[in-house]
Write a protein that holds these residues in place. Structure first.
Motif, short mmCIF file in Angstrom:
data_model
loop_
_atom_site.label_atom_id
_atom_site.label_comp_id
_atom_site.label_asym_id
_atom_site.label_seq_id
_atom_site.Cartn_x
_atom_site.Cartn_y
_atom_site.Cartn_z
N ARG A 7 0.32 -0.85 -0.23
CA ARG A 7 -0.04 0.49 0.10
C ARG A 7 0.78 1.10 0.35
NH1 ARG A 7 -2.29 -3.34 3.80
NH2 ARG A 7 -1.88 -2.27 5.95
N THR A 8 2.53 1.63 0.69
CA THR A 8 2.76 2.51 0.44
C THR A 8 3.43 2.78 -0.97
OG1 THR A 8 3.58 1.73 3.06
CG2 THR A 8 5.49 3.08 1.31
N ALA A 9 3.56 1.56 -1.22
CA ALA A 9 4.49 1.49 -2.85
C ALA A 9 3.34 2.75 -3.29
CB ALA A 9 4.90 -0.23 -3.34
N LEU A 10 2.13 1.77 -3.57
CA LEU A 10 1.29 2.22 -4.27
C LEU A 10 0.66 3.83 -4.23
CD1 LEU A 10 -0.97 -0.86 -4.63
CD2 LEU A 10 0.28 -0.13 -6.48
N THR A 11 0.91 4.25 -2.60
CA THR A 11 0.11 5.11 -2.29
C THR A 11 0.62 6.13 -1.71
OG1 THR A 11 -0.84 4.34 -0.54
CG2 THR A 11 -2.44 3.93 -2.77
N SER A 12 1.83 6.38 -1.52
CA SER A 12 2.72 7.19 -0.76
C SER A 12 2.96 8.63 -0.81
CB SER A 12 4.12 6.06 -0.24
OG SER A 12 4.45 6.34 -1.35
N THR A 13 3.06 8.43 -2.39
CA THR A 13 2.72 9.60 -2.91
C THR A 13 1.75 10.52 -2.34
OG1 THR A 13 3.30 8.71 -4.99
CG2 THR A 13 2.84 11.45 -5.40
N ILE A 14 -0.03 10.11 -2.11
CA ILE A 14 -0.48 11.73 -2.14
C ILE A 14 -0.58 10.86 -0.49
CG2 ILE A 14 -1.84 11.24 -3.94
CD1 ILE A 14 -3.66 8.74 -3.46
N TYR A 15 -0.23 9.70 0.12
CA TYR A 15 -1.29 9.92 1.96
C TYR A 15 0.25 10.44 2.32
CZ TYR A 15 -5.25 7.72 -0.01
OH TYR A 15 -6.61 7.84 -0.35
N GLY A 16 0.67 10.65 3.52
CA GLY A 16 1.36 10.66 4.77
C GLY A 16 1.51 9.78 5.60
N ARG A 17 0.56 8.52 5.45
CA ARG A 17 0.84 7.22 6.33
C ARG A 17 0.11 6.64 5.74
NH1 ARG A 17 -1.66 11.36 10.82
NH2 ARG A 17 0.28 11.74 11.63
N PRO A 18 -0.04 6.02 4.36
CA PRO A 18 -0.05 5.04 3.60
C PRO A 18 -0.20 3.76 4.16
CG PRO A 18 2.36 5.11 3.24
CD PRO A 18 1.48 5.84 3.96
N ALA A 19 0.37 3.37 5.26
CA ALA A 19 -0.37 2.01 5.48
C ALA A 19 -1.95 1.96 5.55
CB ALA A 19 0.56 1.54 6.56
N ARG A 20 -1.86 3.11 6.31
CA ARG A 20 -3.74 3.26 6.71
C ARG A 20 -5.00 3.25 5.65
NH1 ARG A 20 -3.55 8.51 11.62
NH2 ARG A 20 -2.12 7.97 12.74
N ARG A 21 -4.45 2.57 4.61
CA ARG A 21 -5.76 3.16 4.20
C ARG A 21 -6.05 1.53 3.34
NH1 ARG A 21 -9.60 6.22 1.61
NH2 ARG A 21 -10.03 6.07 -0.14
N SER A 22 -7.12 1.41 3.17
CA SER A 22 -7.22 -0.35 3.43
C SER A 22 -7.00 -0.85 2.00
CB SER A 22 -9.32 -0.73 3.52
OG SER A 22 -9.57 -0.12 2.39
N PRO A 23 -7.27 -2.06 2.24
CA PRO A 23 -6.83 -2.76 0.71
C PRO A 23 -8.26 -2.08 -0.22
CG PRO A 23 -6.03 -4.31 2.57
CD PRO A 23 -7.03 -2.90 3.02
N GLU A 24 -9.05 -2.43 0.32
CA GLU A 24 -10.31 -2.20 -0.84
C GLU A 24 -10.17 -0.93 -1.46
OE1 GLU A 24 -10.67 -5.24 1.95
OE2 GLU A 24 -10.89 -2.95 2.20
N ALA A 25 -10.12 0.31 -0.59
CA ALA A 25 -9.78 1.54 -0.62
C ALA A 25 -8.67 2.18 -1.98
CB ALA A 25 -9.26 2.67 0.24
N VAL A 26 -7.88 0.76 -1.27
CA VAL A 26 -6.51 1.49 -3.05
C VAL A 26 -6.45 0.31 -4.01
CG1 VAL A 26 -4.15 0.06 -3.36
CG2 VAL A 26 -4.35 1.14 -1.28
N VAL A 27 -7.32 -0.34 -3.84
CA VAL A 27 -7.85 -1.55 -4.95
C VAL A 27 -8.30 -0.23 -6.22
CG1 VAL A 27 -8.61 -2.60 -6.98
CG2 VAL A 27 -7.07 -3.23 -4.65
#
Length: 276
Positions: A168-188
């Motif tokens: 999740r960090t690899a996919l979303t760290s550009t937009i989130y400061g705490r990317p691991a908090r994003r749910s798997p479903e939301a990331v997809v």
């Protein structure tokens, strides 16, 4: 509850039909939520339930993003057109000068609506439009890179990555400061939204000459910036405060470009305080 509404927008070539998808929940004064480029209304999910305890919350998929179809031929993805579309949406939903909060592109749109006196308050989270030319080119390059990567990733790989904090960090760290908090479903879902955003390229082209340079007298304005914003650097918030001197400038510690998921309680409080 999710819904779809169609309405007509005037153009130089006659009225055109526009369709917008939105979700509405809660009670109180109306509050419209506008997402950023390549995102969708679900970006607001972490804060919607908090906001809905005090507001009638309408989260919108902008035309060409999320579940909303693109604009019809003859309509550009520029600020005057989007202002007209959102104004017509407000009229169709019988929203009389709602509060509005927006993130990134949505923050710029919220400020534009405030300039046109179509809303009663504006909360802008990392709004676009306060950049230097070098900062704009950098931001656009990052956005194009994000979309290019998302378009090349096979869906099974995105799903696999979404199930680990590192993925999740690899996919979303550009937009989130705490990317691991994003749910798997939301990331997809938001990766698919970025890939499927039919309005992305035209919106980016229309934004290449945009700067927000006007004060908003008579409209309460809050500008909030994440301290870990990697797309629109936080000094742009100081620039916004210079242009809109009466604006409340709020620092969001540890938050990235899309702060709603990084610190939902803080972001919801900032929006509620800004929409009184």
């Amino acid at each position: 509850m999710s819904a779809t509404v169609s309405f007509q927008v005037p153009t130089p070539h006659g009225p055109k039909d526009v369709t917008v998808c939105y979700a509405r929940v809660g009670r109180g004064e109306p509050l419209v939520l506008l997402h950023g480029i390549g995102h969708h209304r679900q970006a607001w999910d972490p804060v919607v339930d908090i906001l809905a305890t005090e507001r009638d919350v309408i989260a919108v998929d902008l035309p060409g993003f999320g579940a909303s179809p693109g604009l019809p031929g003859g309509l550009d993805y520029d600020l005057p057109t989007t202002n007209a579309v959102l104004g017509a949406l407000f009229e169709t939903l019988e929203l009389d000068r709602p509060h509005v909060a927006g993130n990134s592109l949505g923050g710029l749109l919220a400020l534009e609506l405030g300039r046109e006196k179509l809303v009663r308050s504006v909360t802008a989270l990392s709004p676009a439009g306060f950049w230097t030319e070098a900062e704009r080119r950098y931001a656009f390059a990052v956005l194009l890179t994000m979309r290019g990567i998302a378009q090349r990733l096979p869906l099974p790989l995105v799903e696999r990555l979404s199930h680990t904090a590192a993925g999740r960090t690899a996919l979303t760290s550009t937009i989130y400061g705490r990317p691991a908090r994003r749910s798997p479903e939301a990331v997809v879902a938001e990766t698919l939204a970025l890939v499927g955003a039919t309005g992305f390229d035209a919106t980016l082209r229309a934004g290449s000459t945009v700067r927000f340079t006007d004060d908003l007298p008579g409209v309460p304005v809050t500008v909030a910036w994440g301290t870990r914003d990697r797309i629109l650097v936080r000094r742009q918030g100081v620039r916004a405060k210079t242009i809109i001197p009466r604006a409340r400038l709020v620092r969001l510690p540890g938050c990235g470009h899309c702060p709603m998921n990084d610190d939902p309680a803080l972001v919801a409080r900032v929006i509620l305080d800004g929409s009184r």
